[in-house]
Structure formats: structure tokens, C-alpha cells
Enzyme design. Sequence first.
Site, mmCIF file in Angstrom:
data_model
loop_
_atom_site.group_PDB
_atom_site.id
_atom_site.type_symbol
_atom_site.label_atom_id
_atom_site.label_comp_id
_atom_site.label_asym_id
_atom_site.label_seq_id
_atom_site.Cartn_x
_atom_site.Cartn_y
_atom_site.Cartn_z
ATOM 1 N N PRO A 1 8.297 6.168 -10.636
ATOM 2 C CA PRO A 1 8.054 7.351 -11.474
ATOM 3 C C PRO A 1 9.043 8.473 -11.153
ATOM 4 C CG PRO A 1 6.047 6.623 -10.340
ATOM 5 C CD PRO A 1 7.177 5.886 -9.722
ATOM 6 N N SER B 1 -4.159 -3.031 -20.892
ATOM 7 C CA SER B 1 -5.096 -3.109 -19.762
ATOM 8 C C SER B 1 -6.387 -2.328 -19.994
ATOM 9 C CB SER B 1 -4.407 -2.595 -18.493
ATOM 10 O OG SER B 1 -4.002 -1.257 -18.653
ATOM 11 N N LYS C 1 -2.112 2.517 -10.353
ATOM 12 C CA LYS C 1 -3.459 2.702 -10.895
ATOM 13 C C LYS C 1 -4.463 3.019 -9.784
ATOM 14 C CE LYS C 1 -2.644 -0.177 -14.942
ATOM 15 N NZ LYS C 1 -2.977 -1.410 -15.675
#
Length: 682
Positions: free
Chosen positions: A228, A577, A620
Amino acid sequence: MIRHTSDLFRAYVKESPNMTPDLVGAFDNIDDPDRKLYFAAANIRQDVEIKQRIMQKRTLKTQNLELATILNEEIDLLKIEDEIDSKINDSIQKTQKKYYIQEQIRALQDELGDEEDSTSELQEIRTAIEKAKMPKAVLKKAMEEFNKLKKTPAMSPDYSVNRTYLELLTDLPWYKRTTDDLDIEHVKQILDEDHWDLEKPKERILEFIAVLNMAGILKRQILCLSGPPGVGKTSLAKSVARALGRKFIRFSLGGVRDEAEIRGHRKTYVGAMPGKIIQSMKKAETVNPVILLDEIDKMSMDFRGDPSSALLEVLDPEQNANFNDHYVEVDYDLSSVMFITTANAVHEIPLPLQDRMEIIELGSYLDPDKLQIAKRHIIPKLKTEFGLDEYDISFSDEAIMKLIREYTRESGVRHLERALASVLRKLIKEIVKDYDKNRRKKATSAKRKALKDNTYFKRSMKDKKIVVDVSKVLELLKNPRFPDKEDETEDKVGVVTGLAWTRVGGEILPVEVTFMPGAEKLTLTGQLGDVMKESAQAALSFVRSNCKILGVPEDFRKKKEIHIHAPEGAIPKDGPSAGITMTIAIVSAATNRPVRGDIAMTGEITLRGNVLPIGGLTEKLLAAKRHGMKTVLIPFENKRDLGEIKEEIKKGLEIIPIKHATDALELVFRDKKKTNKKKTDK
């Protein structure tokens, strides 16, 4: 009047280049005034309409007067034309004379020999070619271009094109290299100084240095740092260059859509220039720099070509020893260059390009990691930038954690750096205002003079100690952007917390489902992408076909409209997902059973209820931890990925792998309602 017109006609014949002198003799032999007039008028090179003006006059006198007017105009025009021709001839003669002299000089130079070339510019280029120590093939090409340059006139456009080309060849590094510092401890020390954590990337770089120690030179090393924004990809590449003692060159590929940006233009085109790779090598001045290709996942293509395909030759260790730039036209060896690329989303890099790189993932930072980065790197850098090195200004750990958790929810540390900079700026503003208010009135003239160069203010601040605590952060930055919400972990009916992976790291994805009277249809809102819409359809189909197993009334959809909504509708959402999340939300709304607020889940679902594996598990889990989740449901096939995730991330989370949607039912509802254990075919 006749005498005057006769003189004008003689002058006209003399000035006109298309008339013979015999006309003057024939004109003088005419005695009749009328015939003399008509002879002169007939031999004027002018339109019939102009000559007709003479015929329209009634008397001989007025006719001669009109003839004189016409002859005067024609003589003036002939004089102007003669002046223009004279100027053009002079210019042509000067150019021809200059060219003739240049050719004579060139002929004399050929007689004297190349070594005695008297043109200083050509001599400088020849000397630069000799000093460049080019490979034989390149030297041959350079000498061919140099011989063409000598025979080209300096005023010709080809002269500047050839000269620019030769200057590029001489400026490119062909043999000069920097000596690598291959001391592993030294490299490790620099990497640790510049970066906190990032153990896996650091270990891979140290392996690279170790092999360099053994082999001396190492190919096949194209690293891609993926992660990121704000996790330190670009700065890590800078640290590698600093540790090795190599030159560092960076250019961004974001938005590049022209193949010529990589390979260059043909030098025959107007405004042609080499590609970014060759320009970078010229800037580096060595054959073994570290070149960072930033944002490689943000390239695009259009009618001008596909730059990602052009990069295949650059990043392929089997081919880049003979990289051919369209402008340079000769092979250039890139095998000694250490290429490092960065990307936010690896799946957006074309597969052939991915195949040539080794992907190293840089995950999101944990809150304790961000605390250490702020204390060790960000705050010292900001104090230097704001001129606060000499002052005792510090932040408490609680204040930094407050900034991390309630002002900057992110994967990296860029927003944290902005928040810390904002605190320091506001703090400096308060200090200066307080000083102006209390000190300026009491200052003597000498102190006022010292005040102008800031020395008095600095002296008054040196002995002060300032500690920024939580209360000071709240005072300076006011209300937090992400305050802790007590209702985020409350049990609710039809509300389930999903987990999503984005370019900027992991995020929670709440899904809300409600049933209301109306037509039997499914409404989807919240800017859902095509993949998420299909997940919603699949989840509803699974619930409808397995009502008994899930404990859902068979008529739950009768005369009711089902509305599925993902909050923050202004933000587009997509991904494969969210299937299990939507399934549980539909079951909760249909049975009116509240879902645990401290549980999050991720995974795609099939029509048979099987939970499929997902990517971005680390991101996540970090998102779940940031938002206070206690339990996370993941696909069973992702269980093998848990071994690669740090214990600090898993600590405090109960991670439960599930194979089927029914496995989640006993975990997500607090009231233990009995459900049919028989499952659908898998």
C-alpha cells in the site's frame, strides 16, 4: 504633351525586361500624333480594361494625358520589381559565396588530413569519442556519424541532429562503474537506520548482497516491492543504493502510455529524443546504478503502443544486455543495472512483466510499528525541516497512538506524518504568538535588533521543554477524524462486517440487509462493482435453495423486497470476497437474529455454499484489528497462509477457518438456535 508621353514610353521600354529596343526606333519614325499614341498604347503590357480608358477620352490631349498616367504607374512597378530582384540576387550570391568558401575549406582539410582538423567544434567531438572508450560496434557507428557530420554544412538541419546524437553517445557511460560496498553488516546497519520492521524485504536484500560477494556480478535480480502507499517502497530502494554506494535514479511510470517513453524515438523525427532508460543512464554516469521504476502498475496503453511490452526487454535478464533504444540505434548493456520496481496492486501488472520480477510484499504497519517509526524517523525529520533541532520538543507515546488510531487510519505512515507536521506547525504558531505577546514589549532596542535575525527568540526557547500529550493533540487538532464508535461492535440484525483489500491496504466492508414490503426483487446500492453484484445474487440463490439447512423460513421472500447496501456509497467497491458476508447478512435479516458485532469475515461463496480462498489476508486481518474485531472467519484454504503472518498481527484475534457457509452460523449468532447439520453437496 506628345513629347512628354514619348519620353515616358522610351523609359518604359528601357525598364521593361520583355521589350526589345527596336520598339523605340519604330515609335520615333511615326509622325502622325494619333498613330504615335496608338502605337505606344498597343505595346503596354496591361489589361484591355486599362487601355480602354484611353479610347474613352474625346480629345488627343486628354488621351495623351491618360497614356502618361498609365506609363508612370507601369514604370514605378517595374522599378520596384527591379529592386526586389536585385536584393534576391545579392542574397543568393552571398549564400553561394559562403558555401563555395566552406567547400574550399573542407577540401583543404581533406588534403591536410583529419588529425589537423581546424574546426574546434568537430575536434572536441572527435576527442570526446576517443575518451568515451566505446565498444567496437558503437565506436564504428560513432565514426560513421562523425564523418557524415564533417561533410554536412553547418547551416543544414542534419548537422544539429548528428551533433546531438554524437553528444549523447559520448555522454553515455560505457565502462565507468562505482565500487560496491558489499559489507553485509554495513548494509544491514543502513537498512535498519532508515527503516523500522520490513524484515522480509531486508532479508531478501541481504541475500542479494551475500551472493554478490560470492559471484562478483549477479544478474536475474529484478525486485518488485509491492504494498500500500506510504509503507516505504521508494525509500527502501534509496536505502539499497546508499548501502551499496551506487548512484540512485528514479522515474515514475504512472500514466506513461507511449512506447517511445521507454524505447525512444527514431532520430529522423523532428524533436526526437532517447527513452527514459537511456536518459537515466546518462544521468547516472555509471553502468551499475540502482534504477527505480516507480508505480509500474499504473502504466496504460493507447494507439501509440504498449509501454509494458517495451519494458519486457529492459527487465528480462536474458535480453537487457543488448537493449536497443530507437534513438541510439546501437545495443546498450543494462545487465549491471540493479532495477527495482514498485507497485500498489500486483494483479494490475501484465503477467509477462510479472514473470520477469521477484515480488516482495510490504504489508501494512501495526500500530506499535507506526509508533516506533514516528519516534525514530518522522519526528526527527520534521524537527529538522522546521528548524527545531535545538529545542526540547517531544511527543508522548499516548499522543502518538491517539494520532494513529483516531486521526490517521491507514496502511502506511503518510497521513501520520502530515498529522505530526500539523501538530508541530500549530505548536510553533502558538509559541511565536506567546513570545510576541509577552516579550516584545519588554525587549530593549538591542533585543529588538537581535529579534530581526531570530537569535533572541532562539535563546529564549533553548531552555524550554515542551511535551505534546493527548490533551495538547486534542487542543491543536480538535475533533478526531475516526473517533472510536461504541456501536461498531454492537450486535445488530442484518448488519455484518466484511473485510476487503484495496490499493491502500485492508478495510472493513459493512454490509446491511433489510426486508420490506414490496415486489419480490433484489435492490443493490452503495456503488457495488459487477463482481460484488454477482456475489449478492449468488448469496441470495444459496439462501433460497437451502432454507431448511440455514433455518430460514421458506416464504421469507414472499411479497418482500430485499435491499442490500454497502455504506459510504460515494466510494466504489468491488471484489470477490464479500459472498460469505452477504450470505450471513441475508440469513440474519430473514431470521431476525442479531449478528455478533465483534466478528468479521471474508471469502467468496459458491451456489453450493463452499467458501473459496481469497488474497490479501494480512491486510484484511490488520483492518479487523484496527476496528476492534475479536474474531475473523477466513476460508479454510487460506489456513496455510497463517504461518507466514506475524504473530503480532494474529495476537488478540481468534482466526477461524471455515469450509462451508453453514460453518459460520454457530459462530456469528450468540443465540444458539439449532440448525440442520446436513449440508448441501460440495
